[in-house]
Design a protein around this motif. Structure first.
Motif, PDB file in Angstrom:
ATOM      1  N   GLY A 106      41.406  45.540  35.314  1.00 41.34           N
ATOM      2  CA  GLY A 106      41.481  44.088  35.193  1.00 41.34           C
ATOM      3  C   GLY A 106      40.497  43.516  34.190  1.00 41.34           C
ATOM      4  N   GLN A 107      39.840  44.380  33.418  1.00 41.81           N
ATOM      5  CA  GLN A 107      38.926  43.897  32.380  1.00 41.81           C
ATOM      6  C   GLN A 107      39.729  43.495  31.139  1.00 41.81           C
ATOM      7  OE1 GLN A 107      35.480  43.615  32.908  1.00 41.81           O
ATOM      8  NE2 GLN A 107      36.290  44.001  34.959  1.00 41.81           N
ATOM      9  N   VAL A 108      39.215  42.496  30.428  1.00 43.15           N
ATOM     10  CA  VAL A 108      39.914  42.002  29.233  1.00 43.15           C
ATOM     11  C   VAL A 108      39.545  42.851  28.023  1.00 43.15           C
ATOM     12  CG1 VAL A 108      40.237  40.042  27.686  1.00 43.15           C
ATOM     13  CG2 VAL A 108      39.917  39.661  30.144  1.00 43.15           C
ATOM     14  N   VAL A 110      42.140  35.542  34.739  1.00 44.36           N
ATOM     15  CA  VAL A 110      42.223  36.991  34.557  1.00 44.36           C
ATOM     16  C   VAL A 110      42.122  37.697  35.903  1.00 44.36           C
ATOM     17  CG1 VAL A 110      40.948  38.963  33.649  1.00 44.36           C
ATOM     18  CG2 VAL A 110      41.409  36.974  32.191  1.00 44.36           C
ATOM     19  N   SER A 111      41.186  37.253  36.702  1.00 43.30           N
ATOM     20  CA  SER A 111      41.019  37.851  38.023  1.00 43.30           C
ATOM     21  C   SER A 111      42.292  37.676  38.849  1.00 43.30           C
ATOM     22  CB  SER A 111      39.826  37.188  38.714  1.00 43.30           C
ATOM     23  OG  SER A 111      39.789  37.562  40.059  1.00 43.30           O
ATOM     24  N   GLY A 112      42.844  36.495  38.790  1.00 41.81           N
ATOM     25  CA  GLY A 112      44.049  36.221  39.566  1.00 41.81           C
ATOM     26  C   GLY A 112      45.227  37.061  39.104  1.00 41.81           C
ATOM     27  N   ILE A 113      45.371  37.156  37.806  1.00 44.50           N
ATOM     28  CA  ILE A 113      46.519  37.868  37.271  1.00 44.50           C
ATOM     29  C   ILE A 113      46.400  39.367  37.607  1.00 44.50           C
ATOM     30  CG2 ILE A 113      45.986  38.673  34.897  1.00 44.50           C
ATOM     31  CD1 ILE A 113      48.757  36.192  35.569  1.00 44.50           C
ATOM     32  N   ALA A 114      45.163  39.853  37.548  1.00 43.07           N
ATOM     33  CA  ALA A 114      44.949  41.270  37.845  1.00 43.07           C
ATOM     34  C   ALA A 114      45.265  41.561  39.314  1.00 43.07           C
ATOM     35  CB  ALA A 114      43.510  41.658  37.515  1.00 43.07           C
ATOM     36  N   GLN A 115      44.783  40.686  40.184  1.00 43.64           N
ATOM     37  CA  GLN A 115      45.056  40.851  41.615  1.00 43.64           C
ATOM     38  C   GLN A 115      46.559  40.750  41.893  1.00 43.64           C
ATOM     39  OE1 GLN A 115      42.957  41.478  44.165  1.00 43.64           O
ATOM     40  NE2 GLN A 115      41.290  41.731  42.667  1.00 43.64           N
ATOM     41  N   LEU A 116      47.176  39.870  41.197  1.00 38.88           N
ATOM     42  CA  LEU A 116      48.601  39.629  41.371  1.00 38.88           C
ATOM     43  C   LEU A 116      49.385  40.877  40.967  1.00 38.88           C
ATOM     44  CD1 LEU A 116      50.504  37.294  42.085  1.00 38.88           C
ATOM     45  CD2 LEU A 116      50.404  36.582  39.707  1.00 38.88           C
TER      46      LEU A 116
END
Lengths: 289, 289
Positions: A24-26, B277-283
């Motif tokens: 999840g890192q950019v 970013v955090s949300g999209i990764a978790q999603l």
């Protein structure tokens, strides 16, 4: 580290693309003005192809207005309360496993969002919200949401930013709104005065009500007129049963009379030309020079 | 019956001319679009000459924006409370006994009017106000005034009509505001919702404050931003001491944080890209397909 996922926050005016690794890192990010307003509906497929050309042959997940009626594919709103798992289960797949659109949310009180649900749920998932469950996303349309055990419960939108832009660009106030905004005494005075109201919120709900079918478009003008006149009348502070003299034509005067009645007052409508003439005549009689 | 006086209600956009007889009866009236916006300052003398050519060599009395800085001659505002006699004593004579401009009024709370004072005092003088002393003139800028023993005491202005026009012409709501306005259920629903607010009024006072020197033009943007954000925050209804997570850049987030603090809450500012970013990764992790 290799790219794992391409994520796009695809709004009305702008678009931001993120290349994420497996954790999840950019790895890369880019922002451009290819918002949905600038996109023909037939252009999304080649856009996603071009993103894969640039970042690798990866899955793509899209959030925001791209899932609206004006975007690529209209994805129905999901109801609240809703958590990350339920939102993920509701992803709309353009190409199964490869390209998905995040659905927006609708609240039964008459409000909608597309895109912000990702941030709100992300704020919780990331642990960045150390306090209570009330979240705010200021901007053109300011979104407020209340998280309940990690799920979005209540939310609402105020068109605060847009109202400011309207006033700044097109209104009588435009010439007075040239200064920079900062957290100074003037700002705080404004906050103090503004605390008792809620007009920006009520205005936004007009759009939501029409989108959700709670009110037809043809009813909206009436509603907004009532809203504004209600705010107007409500701010005057007259006593219950007090009489208001409304100097106006019967049409506009009738609307105000109705509002005064709803607010607990009484009213009469008076012809404005008649009273102007009367006033001017009296004034002339009373002149000294 | 012979003409006795020419009276002009000379506004920003329109002008209405009345020919009155000695008893104050209207002998002739005409309305045109020669408001002050359409007039060069050097044109007023020939305009009054042309009115006399048309209606007779009579005294002329002018009311409204013609007495503003953008009109013929800027006539200072008179203070409230004020009655017909005092207003007449304050007439500004362009040519003594021949051509006069009615002064506008200023209220110490920070409001102004030019022209409506004639109607308000006329309503009382004519006996047409059978009820209490609260008067209302709806329009682009809705004027409310409270008469005390025949004199204008309190008054205030709400930019209700202008706000509606802005929303109708330039806002996100424009496409929803195409219906006709009438006193129907939608209108009444709007009134009911609007009764608790007062934003239109607060907005107008921004202009008045600048005109009266209570606030500089450079402070106005801050004030209006605070006003709108204050309405926004005030409409959310969070508990005292409750924490709000503000997803925003530090600048806009800081303004909201300040407003939340003033409203009795606490807040933290969270970076919006990080939570997206955090949300999209978790999603993505939580996806099913």
């Amino acid at each position: 580290m290799a790219g794992h996922l391409i994520a796009v926050d695809w709004g009305t005016t702008n678009r931001r693309v993120y290349l994420l690794d497996e954790g999840g890192q950019v790895l890369a990010t880019a922002r451009d003005d290819r918002g949905i307003k600038a996109m023909p509906r037939s252009g999304y497929l080649s856009e996603t192809a071009s993103l894969r050309q640039r970042y690798g042959d990866l899955p793509i997940i899209l959030a925001g207005m791209v899932g609206s009626a004006r975007g690529w594919i209209e994805v129905p709103y999901l109801p609240c309360p809703i958590g990350l798992g339920e939102l993920a289960a509701g992803l709309s797949w353009v190409e199964p496993g490869r390209t998905a659109i995040v659905p927006g949310l609708a609240h039964p009180d008459g409000d909608v969002m597309r895109g912000e649900e990702v941030q709100f749920l992300g704020a919780h998932a990331s642990g960045l919200t150390t306090g209570g469950g009330l979240l705010c996303q200021p901007g053109t349309h300011c979104k407020w949401a209340r998280l309940e055990q990690g799920r979005i419960g209540q939310f609402s939108t105020a068109m605060t930013g847009e109202l400011f832009a309207l006033l700044k660009s097109h209104s009588l106030l435009a010439e007075f709104l040239i200064g920079a905004v900062s957290d100074d005494q003037s700002f705080r005075d404004g906050v103090q005065d503004g605390l008792s109201g809620r007009l920006p919120r009520d205005l936004f709900r007009v759009r939501a009500a029409a989108l959700l079918g709670h009110r037809t478009v043809s009813q909206s003008a009436s509603f907004v007129s009532g809203l504004l006149i209600g705010h107007d009348v409500g701010g005057v502070g007259f006593d219950q049963g007090e009489q208001v003299s409304i100097i106006a034509d019967p049409e506009l005067g009738g609307l105000y009379a109705s509002a005064v009645r709803i607010a607990g007052g009484k009213s009469q409508i008076i012809d404005s030309q008649a009273v102007f003439v009367s006033g001017i005549a009296q004034l002339w009689k009373a002149r000294r020079s």
